[in-house]
Design an enzyme around this catalytic site. Sequence first.
Site, mmCIF file in Angstrom:
data_model
loop_
_atom_site.group_PDB
_atom_site.id
_atom_site.type_symbol
_atom_site.label_atom_id
_atom_site.label_comp_id
_atom_site.label_asym_id
_atom_site.label_seq_id
_atom_site.Cartn_x
_atom_site.Cartn_y
_atom_site.Cartn_z
ATOM 1 N N TYR A 127 74.542 49.363 34.191
ATOM 2 C CA TYR A 127 74.955 50.656 34.728
ATOM 3 C C TYR A 127 74.032 51.078 35.891
ATOM 4 C CZ TYR A 127 75.882 55.688 34.723
ATOM 5 O OH TYR A 127 76.196 56.975 35.086
ATOM 6 N N ASP A 199 73.582 48.474 25.317
ATOM 7 C CA ASP A 199 74.369 49.656 25.696
ATOM 8 C C ASP A 199 75.824 49.351 25.345
ATOM 9 O OD1 ASP A 199 75.945 51.545 27.029
ATOM 10 O OD2 ASP A 199 74.612 51.666 28.769
ATOM 11 N N LYS A 224 81.201 59.555 27.354
ATOM 12 C CA LYS A 224 82.379 58.748 27.678
ATOM 13 C C LYS A 224 83.328 58.681 26.474
ATOM 14 C CE LYS A 224 79.987 58.085 31.448
ATOM 15 N NZ LYS A 224 79.095 56.950 31.611
HETATM 16 C C1 LIG Z 1 77.774 56.806 31.903
HETATM 17 C C2 LIG Z 1 76.984 55.671 31.415
HETATM 18 C C3 LIG Z 1 75.616 55.800 31.137
HETATM 19 C C4 LIG Z 1 74.854 57.086 31.396
HETATM 20 O O1 LIG Z 1 75.326 58.127 30.593
HETATM 21 P P1 LIG Z 1 75.203 59.687 30.981
HETATM 22 O O2 LIG Z 1 75.714 60.379 29.767
HETATM 23 O O3 LIG Z 1 76.056 59.906 32.187
HETATM 24 O O4 LIG Z 1 73.763 59.945 31.258
HETATM 25 C C5 LIG Z 1 74.947 54.700 30.645
HETATM 26 N N1 LIG Z 1 75.580 53.519 30.430
HETATM 27 C C6 LIG Z 1 76.890 53.356 30.691
HETATM 28 C C7 LIG Z 1 77.527 52.024 30.429
HETATM 29 C C8 LIG Z 1 77.644 54.424 31.186
HETATM 30 O O5 LIG Z 1 78.936 54.242 31.439
#
Ligand SMILES: *Cc1c(COP(=O)(O)O)cnc(C)c1O
Length: 408
Positions: A127, A199, A224
Amino acid sequence: MIDKKATGKNATVEKRGPAPGRSTLSIWGGEKDYTLYERSTQVPVVHSVSFGYEDIDTWHKVALEQEPGHIYSRNTNPTVDVFERKVRDLEGAEAATSFATGMAAISNIFGAFLRPGNRVVSIRDSYGGTNRLFTEFLPQMNVQVTLCSTDDEDEIEAELLKGCSMLYLESPTNPTLKITDISRLAAVAKSVKALVVVDNTFATPINQQPLALGADIVLHSASKYLGGHADALGGVACGSAELVKRVYQYREINGATLAPMDAYSFIRGMKTLSLRVERQNQSAMTIAQWLEKHPKVEQVNYPGLESHPNHEVARLQMKGFGGMLSFSVVGGLDAIKVFLPKLQYAHMAANLGCVETVVGPPLTTSHVECSDEERKAAGIPDGLVRYSTGIEDVEDLLADLEQALSAI
Ligand SMILES: *Cc1c(COP(=O)(O)O)cnc(C)c1O
């Protein structure tokens, strides 16, 4: 079914019966053992900074973690607790702790485990924000970071075997949907005693459970898919009680705490997580197959397609291929500027994983922090579109894509 705390503070999980299904856990996970306030069937939003006591002895015992309870909401809060337990149950973890954002989850995990002189091995396609931590902020703290080609597992393995403190993975990746073999690399990382962090934002615990594949810590941007409605920001990390406790103790002082109202939005959103993700899996597959045959489309990246270079690994480590896909259109950035605004059922926005379809080029979404050269080096063509499939009727999404593509 007593379980004192979801956070690392004093996590104790008692053995349960046969594991319930994903939908059941999305709904009941973390809630069943919640003390009902005034018999409410829904989790109350506890907007209270601190928690009052009637006697010093009880207060002292809670403060010493000898009794369950809350003291101050930067540390723990009843609404936030339920959210943590729900994710913990879905990931099959012992414990979970939460954060104000997904980036806070990532930076607090780094803060809790990395020391000057340590080395991290990761992939080039993480990311955008994570990539900035790797290229700019971790080196400032004298943490060495080696970023490998995401699709070259031999290279990652070789770098791991040189010795390191942490392996950090994301699969599928943003925005090119590359897949890495989590169990293969986790096993190599274990052999050099490196902590394995994954992640899991793109896959969700419905489609992939990294802990079962050998990860030590799994994290999400809850902003998300977990929340699913693009109306709350948050992050969460799960793992063993011991490891999560270390992350919790760092976050407690670092202060990147999840707010109770956002925790509530996640709890409500997650009740439909399994339903949403199943629909998005199906629709994304249909759309990816349709796009692959479209004359205005050059390339489609979706792990569910047989044309995906790592389809076989995806099939083995994922229960579903997810709602994210990307594709490049004939005519590059100029064509995208015509095509994307024509879409009727899609927000052009820097977000993903919600009930609405969301589209955008990496230029303004995942890789806004990167230079043109860095995007090129990451193999991201100018004509790439990131497509986060919503839960609209798939016939409508296909018709919408058709009319917008015909404008190119
Ligand atoms: C959006 C996202 C993040 C960061 O998350 P936030 O809530 O925007 O800080 C980290 N990893 C992935 C894969 C993401 O899509």
